[in-house]
Structures are given as structure tokens and as C-alpha cells.
Design an enzyme around this catalytic site. Structure first.
Site, PDB file in Angstrom:
ATOM      1  N   LEU A 140      86.112  39.741  37.001  1.00  0.00           N
ATOM      2  CA  LEU A 140      86.723  38.414  36.868  1.00  0.00           C
ATOM      3  C   LEU A 140      85.625  37.366  36.663  1.00  0.00           C
ATOM      4  N   GLY A 146      82.547  31.045  38.214  1.00  0.00           N
ATOM      5  CA  GLY A 146      82.647  31.809  39.451  1.00  0.00           C
ATOM      6  C   GLY A 146      83.848  31.350  40.255  1.00  0.00           C
ATOM      7  N   GLU A 373      84.866  36.916  46.649  1.00  0.00           N
ATOM      8  CA  GLU A 373      86.320  36.841  46.898  1.00  0.00           C
ATOM      9  C   GLU A 373      86.741  35.422  47.267  1.00  0.00           C
ATOM     10  N   THR A 375      84.568  31.495  47.874  1.00  0.00           N
ATOM     11  CA  THR A 375      83.553  31.051  48.839  1.00  0.00           C
ATOM     12  C   THR A 375      84.230  30.439  50.067  1.00  0.00           C
ATOM     13  N   ASP A 377      83.956  27.489  51.177  1.00  0.00           N
ATOM     14  CA  ASP A 377      84.530  26.171  50.891  1.00  0.00           C
ATOM     15  C   ASP A 377      85.776  26.260  50.018  1.00  0.00           C
TER      16      ASP A 377
HETATM   17  P1  TGC Z   1      96.074  27.430  40.159  1.00  0.00           P
HETATM   18  O1  TGC Z   1      96.501  26.480  39.090  1.00  0.00           O
HETATM   19  O2  TGC Z   1      96.129  27.008  41.587  1.00  0.00           O
HETATM   20  O3  TGC Z   1      96.905  28.808  40.024  1.00  0.00           O
HETATM   21  C1  TGC Z   1      97.039  29.471  38.793  1.00  0.00           C
HETATM   22  C2  TGC Z   1      98.219  30.419  38.912  1.00  0.00           C
HETATM   23  O4  TGC Z   1      97.921  31.415  39.908  1.00  0.00           O
HETATM   24  C3  TGC Z   1      98.887  31.348  40.970  1.00  0.00           C
HETATM   25  N1  TGC Z   1      98.153  31.589  42.214  1.00  0.00           N
HETATM   26  C4  TGC Z   1      98.226  32.748  42.873  1.00  0.00           C
HETATM   27  N2  TGC Z   1      98.959  33.851  42.641  1.00  0.00           N
HETATM   28  C5  TGC Z   1      98.803  34.888  43.496  1.00  0.00           C
HETATM   29  N3  TGC Z   1      97.962  34.827  44.557  1.00  0.00           N
HETATM   30  C6  TGC Z   1      97.220  33.728  44.814  1.00  0.00           C
HETATM   31  N4  TGC Z   1      96.368  33.713  45.850  1.00  0.00           N
HETATM   32  C7  TGC Z   1      97.329  32.629  43.956  1.00  0.00           C
HETATM   33  N5  TGC Z   1      96.744  31.398  43.896  1.00  0.00           N
HETATM   34  C8  TGC Z   1      97.271  30.772  42.828  1.00  0.00           C
HETATM   35  C9  TGC Z   1      99.475  29.963  40.884  1.00  0.00           C
HETATM   36  O5  TGC Z   1     100.754  29.922  41.468  1.00  0.00           O
HETATM   37  C10 TGC Z   1      99.512  29.748  39.389  1.00  0.00           C
HETATM   38  O6  TGC Z   1     100.602  30.497  38.887  1.00  0.00           O
HETATM   39  P2  TGC Z   1     101.407  30.003  37.559  1.00  0.00           P
HETATM   40  O7  TGC Z   1     102.577  30.927  37.456  1.00  0.00           O
HETATM   41  O8  TGC Z   1     101.782  28.569  37.823  1.00  0.00           O
HETATM   42  O9  TGC Z   1     100.446  30.140  36.423  1.00  0.00           O
HETATM   43  O10 TGC Z   1      94.628  27.938  39.793  1.00  0.00           O
HETATM   44  P3  TGC Z   1      93.235  27.158  39.717  1.00  0.00           P
HETATM   45  O11 TGC Z   1      92.644  27.428  38.389  1.00  0.00           O
HETATM   46  O12 TGC Z   1      93.407  25.728  40.141  1.00  0.00           O
HETATM   47  O13 TGC Z   1      92.350  27.954  40.792  1.00  0.00           O
HETATM   48  C11 TGC Z   1      92.632  27.963  42.133  1.00  0.00           C
HETATM   49  C12 TGC Z   1      91.482  28.618  42.927  1.00  0.00           C
HETATM   50  C13 TGC Z   1      90.222  27.762  42.925  1.00  0.00           C
HETATM   51  C14 TGC Z   1      91.994  28.734  44.356  1.00  0.00           C
HETATM   52  C15 TGC Z   1      91.164  30.023  42.359  1.00  0.00           C
HETATM   53  O14 TGC Z   1      90.628  29.948  41.106  1.00  0.00           O
HETATM   54  C16 TGC Z   1      90.243  30.815  43.239  1.00  0.00           C
HETATM   55  O15 TGC Z   1      90.693  31.485  44.173  1.00  0.00           O
HETATM   56  N6  TGC Z   1      88.885  30.799  42.972  1.00  0.00           N
HETATM   57  C17 TGC Z   1      87.950  31.679  43.654  1.00  0.00           C
HETATM   58  C18 TGC Z   1      87.536  32.787  42.697  1.00  0.00           C
HETATM   59  C19 TGC Z   1      87.388  34.092  43.390  1.00  0.00           C
HETATM   60  O16 TGC Z   1      87.829  34.325  44.506  1.00  0.00           O
HETATM   61  N7  TGC Z   1      86.767  35.039  42.713  1.00  0.00           N
HETATM   62  C20 TGC Z   1      86.636  36.374  43.229  1.00  0.00           C
HETATM   63  C21 TGC Z   1      86.117  37.311  42.154  1.00  0.00           C
HETATM   64  S1  TGC Z   1      86.351  39.008  42.603  1.00  0.00           S
HETATM   65  C22 TGC Z   1      85.214  39.302  43.802  1.00  0.00           C
HETATM   66  O17 TGC Z   1      84.534  38.468  44.285  1.00  0.00           O
HETATM   67  C23 TGC Z   1      85.154  40.710  44.245  1.00  0.00           C
HETATM   68  S2  TGC Z   1      83.964  41.055  45.441  1.00  0.00           S
HETATM   69  C24 TGC Z   1      84.515  42.588  45.824  1.00  0.00           C
HETATM   70  C25 TGC Z   1      83.742  43.304  46.856  1.00  0.00           C
HETATM   71  O18 TGC Z   1      82.614  43.753  46.548  1.00  0.00           O
HETATM   72  O19 TGC Z   1      84.323  43.537  47.953  1.00  0.00           O
HETATM   73  P1  FAD Z   2      79.900  28.810  42.225  1.00  0.00           P
HETATM   74  O1  FAD Z   2      81.316  28.833  41.834  1.00  0.00           O
HETATM   75  O2  FAD Z   2      78.920  28.289  41.232  1.00  0.00           O
HETATM   76  O3  FAD Z   2      79.765  27.976  43.574  1.00  0.00           O
HETATM   77  C1  FAD Z   2      78.513  27.480  44.045  1.00  0.00           C
HETATM   78  C2  FAD Z   2      78.806  26.539  45.221  1.00  0.00           C
HETATM   79  O4  FAD Z   2      79.631  25.453  44.769  1.00  0.00           O
HETATM   80  C3  FAD Z   2      79.581  27.224  46.342  1.00  0.00           C
HETATM   81  O5  FAD Z   2      79.120  26.760  47.588  1.00  0.00           O
HETATM   82  C4  FAD Z   2      81.014  26.753  46.116  1.00  0.00           C
HETATM   83  O6  FAD Z   2      81.781  26.749  47.317  1.00  0.00           O
HETATM   84  C5  FAD Z   2      80.784  25.353  45.587  1.00  0.00           C
HETATM   85  N1  FAD Z   2      81.916  24.891  44.806  1.00  0.00           N
HETATM   86  C6  FAD Z   2      82.377  25.377  43.614  1.00  0.00           C
HETATM   87  N2  FAD Z   2      83.470  24.717  43.238  1.00  0.00           N
HETATM   88  C7  FAD Z   2      83.747  23.815  44.205  1.00  0.00           C
HETATM   89  C8  FAD Z   2      84.764  22.838  44.408  1.00  0.00           C
HETATM   90  N3  FAD Z   2      85.773  22.691  43.535  1.00  0.00           N
HETATM   91  N4  FAD Z   2      84.711  22.068  45.512  1.00  0.00           N
HETATM   92  C9  FAD Z   2      83.720  22.246  46.418  1.00  0.00           C
HETATM   93  N5  FAD Z   2      82.721  23.139  46.293  1.00  0.00           N
HETATM   94  C10 FAD Z   2      82.750  23.919  45.199  1.00  0.00           C
HETATM   95  N6  FAD Z   2      83.136  38.949  41.146  1.00  0.00           N
HETATM   96  C11 FAD Z   2      83.978  39.799  40.477  1.00  0.00           C
HETATM   97  O7  FAD Z   2      84.725  39.371  39.602  1.00  0.00           O
HETATM   98  N7  FAD Z   2      83.992  41.124  40.778  1.00  0.00           N
HETATM   99  C12 FAD Z   2      83.186  41.672  41.725  1.00  0.00           C
HETATM  100  O8  FAD Z   2      83.254  42.881  41.983  1.00  0.00           O
HETATM  101  C13 FAD Z   2      82.277  40.816  42.415  1.00  0.00           C
HETATM  102  N8  FAD Z   2      81.393  41.332  43.315  1.00  0.00           N
HETATM  103  C14 FAD Z   2      80.428  40.518  43.845  1.00  0.00           C
HETATM  104  C15 FAD Z   2      79.397  41.084  44.616  1.00  0.00           C
HETATM  105  C16 FAD Z   2      78.394  40.269  45.117  1.00  0.00           C
HETATM  106  C17 FAD Z   2      77.276  40.880  45.901  1.00  0.00           C
HETATM  107  C18 FAD Z   2      78.418  38.863  44.900  1.00  0.00           C
HETATM  108  C19 FAD Z   2      77.356  37.972  45.459  1.00  0.00           C
HETATM  109  C20 FAD Z   2      79.419  38.318  44.141  1.00  0.00           C
HETATM  110  C21 FAD Z   2      80.433  39.131  43.590  1.00  0.00           C
HETATM  111  N9  FAD Z   2      81.405  38.594  42.741  1.00  0.00           N
HETATM  112  C22 FAD Z   2      82.285  39.434  42.078  1.00  0.00           C
HETATM  113  C23 FAD Z   2      81.362  37.180  42.354  1.00  0.00           C
HETATM  114  C24 FAD Z   2      81.899  36.237  43.416  1.00  0.00           C
HETATM  115  O9  FAD Z   2      83.283  36.285  43.492  1.00  0.00           O
HETATM  116  C25 FAD Z   2      81.378  34.834  43.083  1.00  0.00           C
HETATM  117  O10 FAD Z   2      79.990  34.829  43.388  1.00  0.00           O
HETATM  118  C26 FAD Z   2      82.108  33.748  43.842  1.00  0.00           C
HETATM  119  O11 FAD Z   2      83.451  33.650  43.448  1.00  0.00           O
HETATM  120  C27 FAD Z   2      81.423  32.372  43.689  1.00  0.00           C
HETATM  121  O12 FAD Z   2      81.110  32.120  42.364  1.00  0.00           O
HETATM  122  P2  FAD Z   2      79.617  31.624  41.973  1.00  0.00           P
HETATM  123  O13 FAD Z   2      78.663  32.587  42.575  1.00  0.00           O
HETATM  124  O14 FAD Z   2      79.599  31.438  40.509  1.00  0.00           O
HETATM  125  O15 FAD Z   2      79.423  30.268  42.721  1.00  0.00           O
END
Ligand code: TGC
Ligand code: FAD
Length: 394
Positions: A140, A146, A373, A375, A377
Site C-alpha cells: 500500500l 505513507g 499500520e 502512525t 498520531d
Molecule cells: P477517508 O476519506 O476517511 O476514507 C476513504 C474510504 O475508506 C473508508 N474507510 C474505511 N473502511 C474500512 N476500514 C477503515 N478503517 C476505514 N477508514 C475509512 C471510508 O468510509 C471511505 O469509504 P467510501 O465508501 O466513502 O469511499 O480516507 P482518507 O484518505 O481521508 O484517509 C484516512 C486515513 C488517514 C485514516 C487513512 O488513510 C489511514 O489510515 N492512513 C494510515 C495509512 C496506513 O495505516 N498504512 C498502513 C500500510 S500497511 C502496513 O503498514 C503494514 S505493516 C505490516 C506488518 O509488518 O505487520
Molecule cells: P509519513 O506519512 O511521512 O509521516 C511522518 C510523520 O508525519 C509521522 O509522525 C506522522 O504521524 C506525521 N503525519 C503525517 N500526516 C499527518 C497528519 N495529517 N497530521 C499529523 N501528523 C501527520 N506499508 C505497507 O504498505 N506494507 C507493509 O508491509 C509495510 N511494512 C512496514 C514495515 C516497516 C518496518 C515499516 C517501518 C513500515 C512499513 N510499512 C508498510 C509502511 C508504514 O505503514 C508507513 O511507514 C506508515 O504508514 C507511515 O508512513 P510514512 O513512513 O511515509 O510516514
């Protein structure tokens, strides 16, 4: 490096075992025994060398850590959500990188195939993912997107019977060895679509990310797509938009909430044992008020998290757990575990920075867990939006 004996004892101050079924306790004991036998003796060396021990894959499959809640007909274990959480807790008690491998496989690869895939996709991939014969990863995050994945630029173009995928994903757990990747990219209507991309497809590469000080026993890499041909049968047909990947994150974040308790329990357990053995000024350091304050606060926070997260599991089993509730638990528990790791490090004095004890490893791992998954914040802002109805992301 000498193999270690794992003397972990489960802190259960509020007798929460009484809330678990016999099956859940059996699962917990089975996974814990496997971690003690196969993980604890080598995890320190794996982290020092920054290697994911591949032999863990078969063991993870055997203890049911791949797709615990996926139905048996697709190779999963058909367990409930509390069992899934307990498995994640026990794995992260061993190491967050180990839990990451299982989280990604279960919640970010098997779950989307199960939830969004066609019958053919489910039958082709799920049984092999459950047995560990296939490993997956989840793409993703992008270099410039991010916290804000909706801005992603990875894209697919319709070419009749297939799509052409271009773009790049960064920070992808399991990428360097995964056989398949679940990839999220925008179509020509700017809708986010999910697809399965197989290793070996021309133009698809997975360079490894080196130099991490955290999650060193977990392999991390990039996904690079240069005109990659994705057959149409590999696309998830119906799901469109960010809710696709965010639904997967609900499951993975829930597992992390449990996992972080495991890391916290391990740090607390080590600090308690060490403080009763380490003598200074003629008595065990556990006898000083300042040490007791640290330990008492740790067990209080662990106990609160155990109750809170068990309740979240009950709600999840009833399909009532909301994304806001899951965010609150992921944020609280990971922060709690990180604070406990820092305090436990203090209790171990100089020894706390060495690999003799698990503390520094957990602490460094948790610095990733508090970021991936979503941050710390971002989860606060999700809670803020949930209670006020106003999004403050931009
Ligand atoms: P927003 O406009 O709020 O929502 C877009 C659409 O998504 C729906 N939605 C959800 N649906 C299911 N579950 C949720 N938790 C949902 N949150 C929102 C929402 O209803 C809407 O649907 P629709 O039908 O209207 O289109 O979206 P936004 O662009 O404003 O973003 C919201 C935000 C910031 C919360 C979201 O982008 C977010 O959670 N950002 C964080 C990104 C993140 O967590 N990345 C993780 C990458 S994967 C990873 O890190 C794996 S690590 C794995 C490991 O090693 O264990
Ligand atoms: P950024 O989004 O650039 O954020 C930097 C700082 O800005 C953070 O403190 C954040 O909280 C802050 N910030 C950003 N936006 C806002 C806001 N609107 N308001 C206030 N503060 C804000 N991703 C995958 O898709 N798949 C994976 O398997 C996966 N595995 C990972 C494994 C590791 C070891 C790590 C470190 C990351 C992994 N990730 C994966 C990515 C991870 O999900 C992202 O690092 C995370 O979502 C944050 O994105 P970023 O690092 O680009 O930080």
C-alpha cells in the site's frame, strides 16, 4: 552465540485466563511452547545478523498462525478473533518481526483474498498460504504516500484481457521472499483497485531494504513495477476505493493491539526477574521504592490493556468492533509497550542494552510498530474524527 533459555511466565494479575475458553488456552500454550523452543533460542542472533529465519515459516503454519480465522474449507484454522489475537500476542512476545510475518500473511494477504477474491483466487491461493507453501506481502505505502495512501500514484491501464501496472511501493514486510504481492493501485478512473501479482512476472522486482535498526528479524523491501502484465483474473473484481486496503488494516491493527501486549509482558517479566536477582547497596533492586513504582505501573498498564483488548475481541467476534475502537487499541497498546520497554531497560541498567535480555530488541522493534499500520498520531486523529465527526487529517 549461545542459545538462550526462555523463562517467560505469563503475568495475569486480574485472572483473565478465566475469560478464555479451553480451546483459546490450548492455542496460547501451543504457540508459546513453539516460540520458547524454536524462536527464543535464535531470535537474538537473527536480529544481530538482520536475517529472517526461513525455518520459522513451517512452524508458523503448523501452529495455525497463517489465517487463523480463515474458514477450514480454504485451509485456515476457522478460529475466533480472540484466538487470532492470542496467537499474535504469543508471537510478538517472541519478537515483533515474527508477528509481522504472520500478521501480513493472515490479515493483509489471506484476508483480502478471502474477503474480496473470486472463488478461483481463493481456491488457488488460500490453502497454500495457510500451509506456508506460498508467502505473501501487502503493498500500500509508496515513497511519497505513507499516512496518506489515497494520494498513491501506482496505476493500472486496461489492455483488454490484462492490465499494465506501473509504480513502486516502499517499506513492504516480507517483500524480499514473498511469492505473491497484494498490490493496491489506481485504475483509469482513479479508483483504488486490489490485485495479486506473482513473483517472476516480468518487470516486477523486490529490492531488499537494508540498514534497519528495528524489526531486524523481519525482511522488508520495495515492490517495483515496470510495465508489469497483470491478468484480469488476478484483480479483485468488486472492491474499489481506499476501503479495500483499510478493511485489511482493521484486521491487522487488531492483531497488533494484542501483539504489543506480548512484547510488553516479555519486558515486564524480564524486569521483574532481573530486579529480584540484581543486588545493589546490599539488597535486590526490587526492594527499592523507585523500582517498585516502575514495576507496579507496568503491571497496571498491562492489565488494563489485557482487559481492554479482550473486550475488543468480544466485539470483533460479534462483528461490532469499529475502526475507531481498533485504532484506539492499536495506539494505546503499542505506546504502552514502548513505555514499558523503556522503563524495563532502565531496570536492567547497563545489561539492558545487551542481547542477553530481550528489552532493547523489543524497544527497537516497537519503534516500527508504533509507525506502521498507521502512525501513533494518525490513530489519534482517527479517534478524534470518530468522536467529533470532523476529519483533521488535512
Ligand atoms: P477517508 O476519506 O476517511 O476514507 C476513504 C474510504 O475508506 C473508508 N474507510 C474505511 N473502511 C474500512 N476500514 C477503515 N478503517 C476505514 N477508514 C475509512 C471510508 O468510509 C471511505 O469509504 P467510501 O465508501 O466513502 O469511499 O480516507 P482518507 O484518505 O481521508 O484517509 C484516512 C486515513 C488517514 C485514516 C487513512 O488513510 C489511514 O489510515 N492512513 C494510515 C495509512 C496506513 O495505516 N498504512 C498502513 C500500510 S500497511 C502496513 O503498514 C503494514 S505493516 C505490516 C506488518 O509488518 O505487520
Ligand atoms: P509519513 O506519512 O511521512 O509521516 C511522518 C510523520 O508525519 C509521522 O509522525 C506522522 O504521524 C506525521 N503525519 C503525517 N500526516 C499527518 C497528519 N495529517 N497530521 C499529523 N501528523 C501527520 N506499508 C505497507 O504498505 N506494507 C507493509 O508491509 C509495510 N511494512 C512496514 C514495515 C516497516 C518496518 C515499516 C517501518 C513500515 C512499513 N510499512 C508498510 C509502511 C508504514 O505503514 C508507513 O511507514 C506508515 O504508514 C507511515 O508512513 P510514512 O513512513 O511515509 O510516514
Amino acid at each position: 552465540m549461545a542459545a538462550k533459555t526462555d523463562s517467560f511466565q505469563h503475568p495475569d494479575y486480574y485472572l483473565l485466563d478465566e475469560l478464555l475458553t479451553d480451546e483459546q488456552k490450548l492455542i496460547r500454550d501451543t504457540v508459546r511452547a513453539w516460540v520458547k523452543k524454536e524462536v527464543s533460542p535464535i531470535v537474538e542472533e537473527a536480529c544481530q545478523k538482520a536475517e529472517f529465519p526461513k525455518q520459522w515459516i513451517k512452524g508458523l503454519a503448523e501452529v495455525g498462525a497463517f489465517g487463523p480465522y480463515i474458514p477450514v474449507e480454504y485451509g485456515g484454522a476457522g478460529l475466533d478473533q480472540i484466538s487470532y489475537g492470542i496467537i499474535m500476542q504469543e508471537l510478538e512476545r517472541g519478537d515483533s518481526g515474527l508477528r509481522s510475518t504472520a500478521s501480513v500473511q493472515s490479515s493483509l494477504v489471506m484476508f483480502p483474498i478471502y474477503r474480496f477474491g473470486t472463488e478461483e483466487q481463493k481456491n488457488k491461493y488460500l490453502p497454500k498460504l495457510a500451509s506456508g507453501d506460498l508467502m505473501g506481502c501487502f503493498g500500500l505505502t509508496e515513497p511519497d504516500h505513507g499516512s496518506n495512501p489515497s494520494g498513491m500514484i501506482s496505476n493500472i491501464k486496461d489492455k483488454g484481457d490484462h492490465y499494465i501496472l506501473n509504480g513502486a511501493k516502499m517499506w513492504i514486510s516480507n517483500a524480499p521472499f514473498a511469492d505473491i504481492a497484494i498490490v493496491w493501485a489506481k485504475d483509469e478512473n482513479s479508483d483504488i483497485r486490489g490485485m495479486i501479482v506473482e513473483r517472476g512476472t516480468p518487470g516486477f522486482t523486490t529490492p531488499e531494504t537494508h540498514g534497519k535498526w528495528s524489526l531486524r528479524a523481519s525482511a522488508t523491501g520495495e515492490l517495483v513495477f515496470d510495465n508489469v502484465r497483470v491478468p484480469k483474473e488476478n484483480i479483485f473484481p468488486t472492491v474499489k476505493g481506499l476501503k479495500g486496503p483499510l478493511s485489511c488494516l482493521n484486521s491487522a491493527r487488531y492483531g497488533i493491539a494484542w501483539g504489543a501486549i506480548g512484547a510488553a509482558m516479555d519486558c515486564y517479566n524480564s524486569a521483574l526477574q532481573y530486579s529480584k536477582e540484581r543486588m545493589q547497596f546490599g539488597k535486590p533492586i526490587a526492594g527499592f521504592q523507585l523500582t517498585q513504582k516502575k514495576l507496579a505501573e507496568m503491571i497496571t498498564e498491562i492489565t488494563k490493556a489485557q482487559i481492554f483488548t479482550w473486550r475488543l475481541g468480544v466485539l470483533k467476534n460479534k462483528h461490532k468492533a469499529t475502526p475507531g475502537q481498533i485504532s484506539m487499541a492499536k495506539r494505546n497498546n503499542v505506546n504502552m509497550a514502548l513505555q514499558i520497554a523503556r522503563e524495563a531497560r532502565q531496570i536492567h541498567g547497563g545489561m539492558g542494552i545487551t542481547g542477553e535480555y530481550p528489552i532493547m530488541r523489543h524497544m527497537m522493534n516497537l519503534e516500527s510498530v508504533i509507525t506502521y499500520e498507521g502512525t501513533h498520531d494518525i490513530h489519534l486523529l482517527i479517534t478524534g474524527m470518530d468522536i467529533t465527526g470532523i476529519a483533521a487529517f488535512e
